[in-house]
Design an enzyme around this catalytic site. Structure first.
Site, PDB file in Angstrom:
ATOM      1  N   CYS A 114      57.175  73.106  38.722  1.00 32.70           N
ATOM      2  CA  CYS A 114      58.505  73.337  37.973  1.00 32.70           C
ATOM      3  C   CYS A 114      58.750  74.721  37.805  1.00 32.70           C
ATOM      4  CB  CYS A 114      58.277  72.478  36.750  1.00 32.70           C
ATOM      5  SG  CYS A 114      58.142  70.617  37.058  1.00 32.70           S
ATOM      6  N   HIS A 257      64.317  74.921  32.690  1.00 38.42           N
ATOM      7  CA  HIS A 257      63.831  73.858  33.466  1.00 38.42           C
ATOM      8  C   HIS A 257      64.152  72.258  33.030  1.00 38.42           C
ATOM      9  CE1 HIS A 257      61.799  71.543  36.215  1.00 38.42           C
ATOM     10  NE2 HIS A 257      60.906  71.113  35.503  1.00 38.42           N
ATOM     11  N   ASN A 287      64.460  65.136  36.658  1.00 39.51           N
ATOM     12  CA  ASN A 287      63.733  66.267  37.204  1.00 39.51           C
ATOM     13  C   ASN A 287      63.521  66.729  38.610  1.00 39.51           C
ATOM     14  OD1 ASN A 287      61.809  68.424  37.174  1.00 39.51           O
ATOM     15  ND2 ASN A 287      60.382  67.604  35.686  1.00 39.51           N
TER      16      ASN A 287
HETATM   17  O1  UT7 Z   1      58.544  69.060  34.712  1.00 39.53           O
HETATM   18  C1  UT7 Z   1      57.082  68.936  34.910  1.00 39.53           C
HETATM   19  C2  UT7 Z   1      56.868  68.820  33.081  1.00 39.53           C
HETATM   20  N1  UT7 Z   1      57.067  67.498  32.612  1.00 39.53           N
HETATM   21  C3  UT7 Z   1      57.368  67.173  31.412  1.00 39.53           C
HETATM   22  O2  UT7 Z   1      57.635  68.375  30.857  1.00 39.53           O
HETATM   23  C4  UT7 Z   1      57.428  65.801  30.901  1.00 39.53           C
HETATM   24  C5  UT7 Z   1      56.660  65.995  29.535  1.00 39.53           C
HETATM   25  N2  UT7 Z   1      56.631  64.687  28.896  1.00 39.53           N
HETATM   26  C6  UT7 Z   1      57.857  63.901  28.606  1.00 39.53           C
HETATM   27  O3  UT7 Z   1      58.908  64.222  28.924  1.00 39.53           O
HETATM   28  C7  UT7 Z   1      57.589  62.575  27.903  1.00 39.53           C
HETATM   29  O4  UT7 Z   1      56.187  62.347  27.404  1.00 39.53           O
HETATM   30  C8  UT7 Z   1      57.896  61.161  28.665  1.00 39.53           C
HETATM   31  C9  UT7 Z   1      59.318  61.063  28.700  1.00 39.53           C
HETATM   32  C10 UT7 Z   1      57.124  61.322  29.984  1.00 39.53           C
HETATM   33  C11 UT7 Z   1      57.362  59.990  27.886  1.00 39.53           C
HETATM   34  O5  UT7 Z   1      57.932  59.983  26.738  1.00 39.53           O
HETATM   35  P1  UT7 Z   1      56.960  59.673  25.300  1.00 39.53           P
HETATM   36  O6  UT7 Z   1      57.887  59.527  24.148  1.00 39.53           O
HETATM   37  O7  UT7 Z   1      55.800  60.667  25.183  1.00 39.53           O
HETATM   38  O8  UT7 Z   1      56.481  58.125  25.832  1.00 39.53           O
HETATM   39  P2  UT7 Z   1      55.198  57.628  25.900  1.00 39.53           P
HETATM   40  O9  UT7 Z   1      54.523  58.030  27.203  1.00 39.53           O
HETATM   41  O10 UT7 Z   1      54.250  57.854  24.599  1.00 39.53           O
HETATM   42  O11 UT7 Z   1      55.565  55.994  26.018  1.00 39.53           O
HETATM   43  C12 UT7 Z   1      55.899  55.326  24.989  1.00 39.53           C
HETATM   44  C13 UT7 Z   1      55.707  53.871  25.454  1.00 39.53           C
HETATM   45  C14 UT7 Z   1      54.451  53.362  26.045  1.00 39.53           C
HETATM   46  O12 UT7 Z   1      54.365  52.030  25.474  1.00 39.53           O
HETATM   47  P3  UT7 Z   1      53.405  51.760  24.145  1.00 39.53           P
HETATM   48  O13 UT7 Z   1      51.864  52.377  24.529  1.00 39.53           O
HETATM   49  O14 UT7 Z   1      53.851  52.544  23.169  1.00 39.53           O
HETATM   50  O15 UT7 Z   1      53.531  50.301  24.049  1.00 39.53           O
HETATM   51  C15 UT7 Z   1      54.541  53.407  27.413  1.00 39.53           C
HETATM   52  O16 UT7 Z   1      53.966  52.512  28.149  1.00 39.53           O
HETATM   53  O17 UT7 Z   1      56.689  53.585  26.572  1.00 39.53           O
HETATM   54  C16 UT7 Z   1      55.867  53.034  27.742  1.00 39.53           C
HETATM   55  N3  UT7 Z   1      56.655  53.619  29.028  1.00 39.53           N
HETATM   56  C17 UT7 Z   1      57.523  53.049  29.449  1.00 39.53           C
HETATM   57  N4  UT7 Z   1      58.471  52.162  28.980  1.00 39.53           N
HETATM   58  C18 UT7 Z   1      59.673  51.969  29.814  1.00 39.53           C
HETATM   59  C19 UT7 Z   1      56.028  54.233  29.589  1.00 39.53           C
HETATM   60  N5  UT7 Z   1      56.907  54.814  30.902  1.00 39.53           N
HETATM   61  C20 UT7 Z   1      57.940  53.641  30.554  1.00 39.53           C
HETATM   62  C21 UT7 Z   1      59.300  53.569  31.361  1.00 39.53           C
HETATM   63  N6  UT7 Z   1      59.935  52.306  31.012  1.00 39.53           N
HETATM   64  N7  UT7 Z   1      59.290  54.191  32.557  1.00 39.53           N
END
Ligand code: UT7
Length: 330
Positions: A114, A257, A287
């Site tokens: 990135c 980014h 992204n």
């Molecule tokens: O460009 C490179 C750099 N990348 C980034 O900067 C990305 C940084 N991270 C993020 O943007 C966020 O952490 C995410 C968008 C990837 C995830 O958001 P979050 O608020 O941190 O969600 P989470 O990972 O804590 O997931 C919350 C819930 C989980 O379920 P439980 O454990 O709460 O029951 C996940 O299993 O959402 C679930 N989950 C999904 N649900 C529906 C994870 N992915 C998905 C999905 N659809 N695609």
């Protein structure tokens, strides 16, 4: 000393639009979840047989060359940023050179994910500043949909990434130009956002077990990446402002980014930047890794968001971890 001036820009995105609703068919996810957590509404996926990393780079480059009003033959060096090269080796820099009908010039491939475009900008800037080269083509191009798994197993990353390319022409001039670039890395969390295989740690390189076990997929510790990104973005922007004796209010346009609309919003608020000075196009493209900044930059230039003399701030954070900022006088 010469300055690197931005004289051309262009972008290319594949025709196929993939809305969140379409992803609901392949995995357990929802349009609501994706929009709420990331701000993404749709992304572009490449067309196999038509788009490759270098052909998309070529399309974006042609526009940048035309905008700069130069002939391709005037390009002294190519810098190509990507994590998704069409071949394991060589990287796509030389393939882009071939498509442009060029020979014998240097072509770099940058693998800083990135942050690739900002690392590329920093590299190009040095060659221009020292007077080594006059005209440099810098491109970010990514086909990521091919390494994502369109299933519930792969959903963590599958909903976030997209394909596209953006290019700029940088030319030597007597007035700024790029004021400064600031690049950093820290390998402590190299495995917090990575793809282990195919790689040389495994003696067999690729095995059917790897494919079956889902080991040929990228992995991300989203929370750690998020937490570190919101810390590093402001840090590296403030570093650049202080280096140039500038204040946040001096920034006319901020292009971060595009990894997550929530990260952009956090950084914007932390810096006290106005909403209308902060570019966000993640809703359209997701992204696109190294292509994200040059796509947003080309869109902003085409939309007339930047005029001569304006101060542009670019910043990125991503896998490695790597991060950086750049300050450019338009
Ligand atoms: O460009 C490179 C750099 N990348 C980034 O900067 C990305 C940084 N991270 C993020 O943007 C966020 O952490 C995410 C968008 C990837 C995830 O958001 P979050 O608020 O941190 O969600 P989470 O990972 O804590 O997931 C919350 C819930 C989980 O379920 P439980 O454990 O709460 O029951 C996940 O299993 O959402 C679930 N989950 C999904 N649900 C529906 C994870 N992915 C998905 C999905 N659809 N695609």
């Amino acid at each position: 000393m010469k300055y690197a001036n931005l004289t051309g820009w262009g972008f290319y995105v594949p025709e196929r639009i993939v809305p969140n609703k379409e992803l609901e068919k392949y995995m357990d996810t929802s349009d609501e979840w994706i929009q709420e957590r990331s701000g993404i509404k749709e992304r572009r996926f490449f067309e196999p047989g038509k788009d490759t990393v270098s052909t998309m780079a070529f399309e974006a480059s042609k526009k940048a060359i035309e905008k700069a009003g130069i002939a391709a033959e005037e390009i002294d060096m190519i810098v190509m940023a990507t994590l998704s090269s069409e071949y394991f080796f060589p990287g796509p820099g030389v393939l882009l050179e071939r498509l442009l009908g060029l020979k014998d010039i240097p072509a770099f491939d940058i693998r800083q994910q990135c942050s690739g475009f900002i690392y590329g900008l920093s590299l190009a800037e040095q060659y221009i500043k020292t007077g080594t080269y006059k005209t440099i083509l810098l491109v970010g191009s990514e086909i990521q949909s091919g390494i994502l798994e369109m299933s519930t197993r792969g959903r963590d990353l599958a909903v976030l990434f997209g394909d596209g390319a953006g290019a700029v022409i940088l030319q030597a001039g007597d007035s700024p130009g790029i004021l400064s670039t600031h690049i950093h890395s820290d390998g402590e969390h190299a495995e917090a956002l990575f793809m282990r295989h195919p790689g040389s740690v495994n003696p067999d390189f690729i095995t059917t077990e790897m494919i079956n076990d889902g080991e040929l997929l990228p992995y991300m510790n989203g929370k750690l990446v998020f937490k570190t990104a919101v810390q590093k973005f402001p840090e590296v922007i403030i570093e650049g402002l202080e280096h140039n004796g500038l204040k946040t209010e001096d920034i006319d346009l901020f292009i971060p980014h595009q990894a997550n609309a929530r990260i952009t919003e956090f950084v914007r608020q932390k810096l006290g930047l106005a909403k209308e000075k902060t570019v966000s196009n993640i809703h359209k493209y997701g992204n696109t890794t190294a292509a994200t900044i040059p796509i947003a930059l080309a869109e902003s230039m085409d939309a007339g968001l930047l005029k001569k003399g304006d101060l542009l701030c670019l910043a990125a954070f991503g896998s490695g971890f790597t991060w950086g900022s750049a300050f450019i006088r338009i």
